[in-house]
Design an enzyme around this catalytic site. Structure first.
Site, short mmCIF file in Angstrom:
data_model
loop_
_atom_site.label_atom_id
_atom_site.label_comp_id
_atom_site.label_asym_id
_atom_site.label_seq_id
_atom_site.Cartn_x
_atom_site.Cartn_y
_atom_site.Cartn_z
N HIS A 60 24.31 17.92 -76.27
CA HIS A 60 23.45 17.28 -75.26
C HIS A 60 22.03 17.19 -75.79
O HIS A 60 21.62 17.93 -76.67
CB HIS A 60 23.47 18.07 -73.94
CG HIS A 60 22.80 19.40 -74.05
ND1 HIS A 60 23.42 20.49 -74.62
CD2 HIS A 60 21.57 19.79 -73.68
CE1 HIS A 60 22.58 21.51 -74.59
NE2 HIS A 60 21.45 21.12 -74.03
N HIS A 104 16.58 15.74 -79.51
CA HIS A 104 17.45 16.13 -80.62
C HIS A 104 18.71 16.78 -80.03
O HIS A 104 18.73 17.17 -78.87
CB HIS A 104 16.74 17.13 -81.54
CG HIS A 104 16.29 18.36 -80.82
ND1 HIS A 104 15.03 18.48 -80.28
CD2 HIS A 104 16.94 19.50 -80.50
CE1 HIS A 104 14.92 19.65 -79.68
NE2 HIS A 104 16.07 20.29 -79.78
#
EC number: 3.1.4.58
Length: 188
Positions: free
Chosen positions: A126, A42
């Site tokens: 990220h 995620h």
């Protein structure tokens, strides 16, 4: 409850990333890294830490407002890098300014709900792929292997509130489990 706000990539996008990670796992010494499970992939927008149960309703309300004020945007998983020699990550490409604004809104929602949200580090979208379990393993080859990766684009249309369930103490190799406990459509 240990909570954070996130963007969850769709399954087809994660399929592409899984194929790339399979290639990374063939690099020398890959078995010495602790690879994140696919269900943990995620983009964290804001980390809230331990949130008292009585604060959760206000946090939900404020995140709903934040989602309402942000329009859907295009994103793709692309490239990658490393945080020193500690973490290997996949990056994001597309409307990064919209992603940053959504992250800022999610952080502000937490602060307005009375939570301490880290404001000191710049937001770098990220997705964590692996953590270094040994201090002397160099992660530059993994980051270099991700440099040209570019997955399919998708429209981010949802802000998710996630709960992190840490592994049981003393369970070797166990990882946190993540559960979506609420979500809101962007722009609605």
């Amino acid at each position: 409850m240990r909570l954070f706000a996130a963007v969850l990539p769709p399954a087809a996008v994660l399929d592409e990333l899984a194929a790339e990670v399979a290639l990374l796992k063939k690099l020398p010494a890959a078995e010495r890294l602790r690879w994140s499970a696919r269900d943990g992939w995620h983009f964290t927008l804001a980390f809230y830490g331990e949130v008292p149960e009585d604060t959760v309703p206000e946090l939900r309300e404020r995140l709903g407002r934040a989602a309402h004020r942000r329009d859907p945007y295009e994103l793709r998983i692309a490239g990658g890098g490393r945080f020193a020699d500690r973490v290997v990550w996949a990056g994001a490409d597309g409307d990064r300014p919209a992603m940053r604004k959504l992250a800022d809104s999610a952080a502000a929602a937490g602060r307005r709900a009375g939570l301490e949200v880290d404001e000191h580090r710049p937001y770098t979208p990220h997705l964590t792929l692996a953590r270094n379990r040994v201090g002397h393993l160099k992660l530059a080859p993994y980051a270099a292997a991700l440099k040209e990766f570019s997955g399919r684009s998708w429209t981010v249309g949802t802000l998710s509130l996630m709960r992190s369930h840490p592994p049981a103490p003393g369970t070797a190799g166990a990882q946190s489990h993540y559960e979506e406990i609420a979500s809101w459509p962007l722009g609605e």
